[in-house]
Design a protein around this motif. Structure first.
Motif, PDB file in Angstrom:
ATOM      1  N   GLN A   3       0.912   3.685   2.151  1.00  0.00           N
ATOM      2  CA  GLN A   3       1.158   3.925   3.441  1.00  0.00           C
ATOM      3  C   GLN A   3       2.377   3.086   3.718  1.00  0.00           C
ATOM      4  O   GLN A   3       3.408   3.374   4.298  1.00  0.00           O
ATOM      5  CB  GLN A   3       0.071   3.548   4.653  1.00  0.00           C
ATOM      6  N   SER A   4       2.460   1.610   3.397  1.00  0.00           N
ATOM      7  CA  SER A   4       3.575   1.077   3.567  1.00  0.00           C
ATOM      8  C   SER A   4       4.768   1.360   3.127  1.00  0.00           C
ATOM      9  O   SER A   4       5.884   1.487   3.487  1.00  0.00           O
ATOM     10  CB  SER A   4       3.172  -0.650   3.211  1.00  0.00           C
ATOM     11  N   SER A  17       0.775  -0.936  -0.121  1.00  0.00           N
ATOM     12  CA  SER A  17       0.099  -0.031   0.010  1.00  0.00           C
ATOM     13  C   SER A  17       0.870   1.241   0.103  1.00  0.00           C
ATOM     14  O   SER A  17       2.027   1.223   0.195  1.00  0.00           O
ATOM     15  CB  SER A  17      -0.783  -0.028   1.145  1.00  0.00           C
TER      16      SER A  17
END
Length: 88
Positions: free
Chosen positions: A4-5, A2
């Protein structure tokens, strides 16, 4: 992966940081003192109330330094000579 990751990986985000900091090192030394106004208040207090302020409850930490090199340190700083503190 993702967005965010990917952002966390790019920034090196660590949710469980290494606690090996000067403030938790066995070499860390500091002094605990009462401010002058607290000492004065203790001396002027009625005997039945004294002491109003104690080192255990009201101390201010001053003079933080490394026990090895003797230089001033910040609690959040790091070095390569970290040791676990001795439990008394």
């Amino acid at each position: 992966m993702s967005a965010q990751s990917k952002a966390k990986a790019a920034q090196g985000y660590d949710p469980k940081p290494d606690p090996n900091r000067c403030g938790t090192c066995g070499h860390f030394k500091s002094d605990f003192i009462l401010p002058e106004w607290m000492i004065k208040a203790n001396s002027e207090a009625p005997k039945r109330l004294a002491p109003l302020y104690t080192l255990e409850d009201n101390a201010i930490e001053k003079n933080a330094r490394c026990g090895l090199g003797g230089f001033a340190v910040k609690k959040t700083a790091v070095c390569e000579m970290y040791i676990q503190p001795v439990q008394a």
